[in-house]
Structures are given as structure tokens and as C-alpha cells.
Design a protein around this motif. Structure first.
Motif, PDB file in Angstrom:
ATOM      1  N   LEU A 179      -7.505   0.799  -9.011  1.00 47.40           N
ATOM      2  CA  LEU A 179      -8.551   0.296  -9.902  1.00 47.40           C
ATOM      3  C   LEU A 179      -8.006  -0.081 -11.275  1.00 47.40           C
ATOM      4  CD1 LEU A 179     -11.574   2.638  -9.125  1.00 47.40           C
ATOM      5  CD2 LEU A 179     -11.368   0.198  -8.607  1.00 47.40           C
ATOM      6  N   LYS A 180      -7.032   0.681 -11.752  1.00 51.40           N
ATOM      7  CA  LYS A 180      -6.441   0.394 -13.066  1.00 51.40           C
ATOM      8  C   LYS A 180      -5.614  -0.887 -13.039  1.00 51.40           C
ATOM      9  CE  LYS A 180      -4.921   3.569 -15.758  1.00 51.40           C
ATOM     10  NZ  LYS A 180      -4.188   4.650 -16.379  1.00 51.40           N
ATOM     11  N   ARG A 181      -4.997  -1.169 -11.889  1.00 48.00           N
ATOM     12  CA  ARG A 181      -4.156  -2.355 -11.688  1.00 48.00           C
ATOM     13  C   ARG A 181      -2.851  -2.344 -12.477  1.00 48.00           C
ATOM     14  NH1 ARG A 181      -6.183  -4.212  -7.314  1.00 48.00           N
ATOM     15  NH2 ARG A 181      -8.199  -5.210  -7.368  1.00 48.00           N
ATOM     16  N   LYS A 182      -2.573  -1.239 -13.167  1.00 46.16           N
ATOM     17  CA  LYS A 182      -1.328  -1.140 -13.927  1.00 46.16           C
ATOM     18  C   LYS A 182      -1.049   0.322 -14.219  1.00 46.16           C
ATOM     19  CE  LYS A 182      -3.691  -1.823 -18.304  1.00 46.16           C
ATOM     20  NZ  LYS A 182      -3.814  -2.658 -19.491  1.00 46.16           N
ATOM     21  N   MET A 230       2.651   9.981  -9.870  1.00 44.67           N
ATOM     22  CA  MET A 230       1.940   9.976 -11.152  1.00 44.67           C
ATOM     23  C   MET A 230       0.825  11.020 -11.208  1.00 44.67           C
ATOM     24  SD  MET A 230       3.586   7.793 -12.936  1.00 44.67           S
ATOM     25  CE  MET A 230       2.555   7.401 -14.335  1.00 44.67           C
ATOM     26  N   GLY A 231       0.555  11.679 -10.090  1.00 44.01           N
ATOM     27  CA  GLY A 231      -0.460  12.729 -10.077  1.00 44.01           C
ATOM     28  C   GLY A 231      -1.879  12.194 -10.117  1.00 44.01           C
ATOM     29  N   MET A 232      -2.105  11.085  -9.443  1.00 48.99           N
ATOM     30  CA  MET A 232      -3.443  10.500  -9.412  1.00 48.99           C
ATOM     31  C   MET A 232      -3.713   9.950  -8.016  1.00 48.99           C
ATOM     32  SD  MET A 232      -2.421   7.194 -11.797  1.00 48.99           S
ATOM     33  CE  MET A 232      -4.052   6.833 -12.276  1.00 48.99           C
ATOM     34  N   SER A 233      -4.949   9.627  -7.740  1.00 46.81           N
ATOM     35  CA  SER A 233      -5.273   9.066  -6.428  1.00 46.81           C
ATOM     36  C   SER A 233      -4.855   7.605  -6.380  1.00 46.81           C
ATOM     37  CB  SER A 233      -6.774   9.186  -6.150  1.00 46.81           C
ATOM     38  OG  SER A 233      -7.496   8.248  -6.930  1.00 46.81           O
ATOM     39  N   GLU A 234      -4.575   7.132  -5.179  1.00 45.69           N
ATOM     40  CA  GLU A 234      -4.210   5.720  -5.052  1.00 45.69           C
ATOM     41  C   GLU A 234      -5.385   4.830  -5.436  1.00 45.69           C
ATOM     42  OE1 GLU A 234      -5.681   6.743  -0.923  1.00 45.69           O
ATOM     43  OE2 GLU A 234      -4.413   7.747  -2.349  1.00 45.69           O
ATOM     44  N   HIS A 235      -6.601   5.309  -5.194  1.00 44.26           N
ATOM     45  CA  HIS A 235      -7.793   4.538  -5.567  1.00 44.26           C
ATOM     46  C   HIS A 235      -7.860   4.362  -7.093  1.00 44.26           C
ATOM     47  CE1 HIS A 235     -11.802   2.880  -5.283  1.00 44.26           C
ATOM     48  NE2 HIS A 235     -12.225   3.790  -6.145  1.00 44.26           N
ATOM     49  N   TYR A 238       0.815  -1.207   0.000  1.00 43.69           N
ATOM     50  CA  TYR A 238       0.000   0.000   0.000  1.00 43.69           C
ATOM     51  C   TYR A 238       0.854   1.264   0.000  1.00 43.69           C
ATOM     52  CZ  TYR A 238      -3.689   3.307   1.081  1.00 43.69           C
ATOM     53  OH  TYR A 238      -4.554   4.378   1.033  1.00 43.69           O
ATOM     54  N   LYS A 239       1.942   1.279   0.785  1.00 43.80           N
ATOM     55  CA  LYS A 239       2.801   2.468   0.830  1.00 43.80           C
ATOM     56  C   LYS A 239       3.469   2.712  -0.521  1.00 43.80           C
ATOM     57  CE  LYS A 239       6.843   0.133   2.730  1.00 43.80           C
ATOM     58  NZ  LYS A 239       7.826   0.088   3.770  1.00 43.80           N
ATOM     59  N   GLU A 240       3.768   1.639  -1.255  1.00 43.41           N
ATOM     60  CA  GLU A 240       4.340   1.797  -2.596  1.00 43.41           C
ATOM     61  C   GLU A 240       3.295   2.351  -3.556  1.00 43.41           C
ATOM     62  OE1 GLU A 240       7.541  -1.794  -2.955  1.00 43.41           O
ATOM     63  OE2 GLU A 240       5.446  -2.379  -2.760  1.00 43.41           O
ATOM     64  N   LEU A 241       2.084   1.841  -3.451  1.00 44.03           N
ATOM     65  CA  LEU A 241       0.989   2.324  -4.290  1.00 44.03           C
ATOM     66  C   LEU A 241       0.724   3.804  -4.036  1.00 44.03           C
ATOM     67  CD1 LEU A 241      -1.097   1.189  -6.366  1.00 44.03           C
ATOM     68  CD2 LEU A 241      -2.682   1.044  -4.446  1.00 44.03           C
ATOM     69  N   LEU A 242       0.741   4.201  -2.769  1.00 43.94           N
ATOM     70  CA  LEU A 242       0.548   5.615  -2.419  1.00 43.94           C
ATOM     71  C   LEU A 242       1.646   6.489  -3.019  1.00 43.94           C
ATOM     72  CD1 LEU A 242      -0.462   5.522   1.359  1.00 43.94           C
ATOM     73  CD2 LEU A 242      -1.867   6.287  -0.549  1.00 43.94           C
ATOM     74  N   ALA A 243       2.900   6.064  -2.872  1.00 41.91           N
ATOM     75  CA  ALA A 243       4.025   6.844  -3.385  1.00 41.91           C
ATOM     76  C   ALA A 243       3.975   6.942  -4.905  1.00 41.91           C
ATOM     77  CB  ALA A 243       5.349   6.227  -2.930  1.00 41.91           C
ATOM     78  N   LEU A 244       3.622   5.848  -5.566  1.00 45.51           N
ATOM     79  CA  LEU A 244       3.520   5.859  -7.029  1.00 45.51           C
ATOM     80  C   LEU A 244       2.375   6.758  -7.480  1.00 45.51           C
ATOM     81  CD1 LEU A 244       4.381   4.884  -9.825  1.00 45.51           C
ATOM     82  CD2 LEU A 244       2.925   2.862  -9.459  1.00 45.51           C
ATOM     83  N   ALA A 245       1.238   6.636  -6.830  1.00 44.05           N
ATOM     84  CA  ALA A 245       0.084   7.476  -7.188  1.00 44.05           C
ATOM     85  C   ALA A 245       0.420   8.952  -7.026  1.00 44.05           C
ATOM     86  CB  ALA A 245      -1.122   7.098  -6.336  1.00 44.05           C
ATOM     87  N   GLU A 246       1.093   9.291  -5.932  1.00 40.74           N
ATOM     88  CA  GLU A 246       1.491  10.682  -5.703  1.00 40.74           C
ATOM     89  C   GLU A 246       2.388  11.170  -6.842  1.00 40.74           C
ATOM     90  OE1 GLU A 246       4.372  13.281  -2.765  1.00 40.74           O
ATOM     91  OE2 GLU A 246       3.696  11.342  -2.083  1.00 40.74           O
TER      92      GLU A 246
END
Length: 103
Positions: free
Chosen positions: A66-69, A57-62, A47-55
Motif C-alpha cells: 500500500l505504501k508503494r515505497k 522490515m517487520g511489516m506486512s506485505e499488504h 511478490y516474493k521480493e515484496l514478501l521478503a522485504l516486508a518480513e
């Protein structure tokens, strides 16, 4: 800011965030194709990796979850927009001197 400083700043950014698995996956794709292409699946990211990546990439972690990629080429565009360097330059600098070492 010169290119060396931009590369150092980018490496610092990625080394201070839980994005090692993302960079390792990007490295595999980059080495296989010689350019930023393809996608990376996100379901194995913590989850912490997903949060950092989303941040980054300029998008929400949700939305990212949902995209899964995510697109490696889009990831490179974000790097270029922020620091003016390619994914290859980032990976070269990030992994230099770490061959065979586990962080």
C-alpha cells in the motif's frame, strides 16, 4: 560476535532471500549520496521480493504494498539493529567480487 562475522551473517541472510533488486537499488542510492537516504519504489518488485522485504522490515506485505515505497534509511536502521553494521558495509561485502557478474 565480531564485526567480520556479523557482516558475513548479514550477507548470508540477503543472499539466501530474493532481495537482490532491493540491494541493487540501495546501492545506487548509497553510491549517489554517500549515505542511506531516499526511498525505493516497490511496485516493480515481484511478490516474493515484496514478501521478503516486508518480513525484514517487520511489516506486512499488504502494508508495504500500500505504501508503494520504503525508506533506505529505515532499511539501514533494521540492518544496524540486527547486525550492528551499516548499509555501506553490507553493500561492500555483498557486492565484493561480483563486479560485472550477473547472479
Amino acid at each position: 560476535m565480531n564485526k567480520k562475522n556479523r557482516r558475513a551473517e548479514a550477507v548470508h541472510y540477503f543472499k539466501t532471500r530474493p532481495l537482490i533488486h532491493v540491494l541493487e537499488a540501495a546501492r545506487v542510492k548509497y553510491e549517489a549520496y554517500g549515505k542511506a537516504c531516499g526511498t525505493m519504489m516497490t511496485e516493480k518488485l515481484a511478490y516474493k521480493e515484496l514478501l521478503a522485504l516486508a518480513e525484514f522490515m517487520g511489516m506486512s506485505e499488504h502494508a508495504l504494498d500500500l505504501k508503494r515505497k520504503f525508506s533506505i534509511a529505515r532499511f539501514e536502521r533494521r540492518i544496524m539493529d540486527r547486525w550492528g553494521i551499516t548499509l555501506g558495509e553490507l553493500l561492500e561485502e555483498y557486492f565484493s567480487g561480483t563486479e560485472g557478474n550477473k547472479e
